[in-house]
Write an enzyme that holds these catalytic residues in place. Structure first.
Site, PDB file in Angstrom:
ATOM      1  N   TYR A   1       2.905  72.126   3.852  1.00 51.90           N
ATOM      2  CA  TYR A   1       1.465  71.867   3.709  1.00 51.90           C
ATOM      3  C   TYR A   1       1.193  71.212   2.351  1.00 51.90           C
ATOM      4  O   TYR A   1       0.530  70.181   2.260  1.00 51.90           O
ATOM      5  CB  TYR A   1       0.681  73.172   3.832  1.00 51.90           C
ATOM      6  CG  TYR A   1      -0.744  73.077   3.343  1.00 51.90           C
ATOM      7  CD1 TYR A   1      -1.695  72.340   4.045  1.00 51.90           C
ATOM      8  CD2 TYR A   1      -1.136  73.709   2.151  1.00 51.90           C
ATOM      9  CE1 TYR A   1      -2.995  72.242   3.580  1.00 51.90           C
ATOM     10  CE2 TYR A   1      -2.430  73.622   1.691  1.00 51.90           C
ATOM     11  CZ  TYR A   1      -3.367  72.888   2.410  1.00 51.90           C
ATOM     12  OH  TYR A   1      -4.655  72.779   1.944  1.00 51.90           O
ATOM     13  N   ALA A   2       1.730  71.818   1.297  1.00 51.93           N
ATOM     14  CA  ALA A   2       1.532  71.280  -0.053  1.00 51.93           C
ATOM     15  C   ALA A   2       2.166  69.893  -0.183  1.00 51.93           C
ATOM     16  O   ALA A   2       1.627  69.011  -0.857  1.00 51.93           O
ATOM     17  CB  ALA A   2       2.110  72.231  -1.093  1.00 51.93           C
TER      18      ALA A   2
END
Length: 279
Positions: free
Chosen positions: A154-155
């Protein structure tokens, strides 16, 4: 002024549209795909409130991964600013469903920023995350901190967004602002966030799992502070040679998770809670 807000049925998107629409000189077009990552009825309720309260709000159901639909949206509207909040959220979910993050957060992001470039949008603002800092211990976290080692996919997708936007600023002179959000909470929040998970568990006398004995620290940031900050930035596009800027949107008042839990318990007026401490 006409503004596009993507992810308008989401938590932050809903509050941002509510704030912007209080100014009758602003027309807001909100888009969302209303996916089922969490309760769709919550998203529909947010939209219902926006439609009932503001005549200057218009909603269009669009999946940002659909290139032709995004193209049409920009062709039929003359946006001055774009605030891109739509994304597949959640750190843990990205472990089991990375492709959903690739499609929504990379392809979807490209579709929006590319049209922002094509239609010469005056300011493109987009949601990043504090997760891009990885396991940095250099507190307080500074925007100039190295963010090359994100710990979740996600990051990684959000870091990719920042890099893509920087290149668009450099090549096409598109003013871009990245907004790194720090643990946002507030009314109509996401059910998968700790505030709602803990509260629901305590009310139903169920156990919560607590990592690191709750000693980790977070910048819990109230949603109103987030959307007010965004609204103040809309008419302040970066003007440097490469018109790109990054802002941490945070409370600057970090709290231990144990303190966060104490506040919840105090307000619920519950005497006993069940906690399982994990590594």
């Amino acid at each position: 002024m006409k503004i596009l807000v993507t992810g308008s049925a989401g938590f932050i998107g809903f509050h941002l549209c509510s704030l912007l629409c209080k100014n009758e000189k602003i027309n807001v077009v909100g888009i969302d795909n209303l996916n089922d990552y969490y309760d769709v009825n919550l998203k529909k309720n947010r939209l219902r409130i926006l439609k009932q309260n503001y005549k200057n709000f218009q909603f269009v159901k669009i999946n940002i991964e659909n290139t032709s639909k995004v193209d049409d949206l920009f062709s039929f509207n003359k946006f001055e600013a774009v605030i891109h909040l739509a994304a597949q959220a959640g750190v843990r979910y990205s472990i089991s469903e990375p492709r959903k993050y690739l499609n929504a957060n990379i392809l979807g992001f490209f579709n929006i920023i590319d049209q922002a470039k094509n239609h010469k949008i005056k300011h493109f603002l987009f949601a990043s995350t504090s997760s891009v800092y990885g396991n940095s211990k250099n507190f307080p976290l500074n925007e100039k901190e190295n963010t090359d080692k994100p710990l979740s996919f996600y990051a990684a997708t959000k870091k990719s967004n920042e890099v893509m936007a920087y290149s668009y600023s450099n090549i096409y002179n598109l003013p871009c602002t990245a907004l790194r959000f720090f643990t946002v909470y507030g009314p109509y929040g996401r059910p998968d966030m700790a505030l709602n998970i803990f509260t629901k568990s305590f009310i139903n006398n169920k156990q919560i799992n607590l990592h690191n004995k709750g000693n980790h620290i977070r910048d819990f940031t109230y949603v109103d502070d987030i959307v007010i900050s965004i609204s103040k930035l809309i008419n302040k596009p970066p003007s440097s040679k490469i018109p790109f800027e990054v802002y941490n949107l945070a409370s600057s008042n970090p709290k231990k998770l144990t303190e966060f839990i104490k506040v919840i318990v105090k307000n619920l007026d519950i005497k006993k809670i069940k906690i399982k401490n994990l590594k």
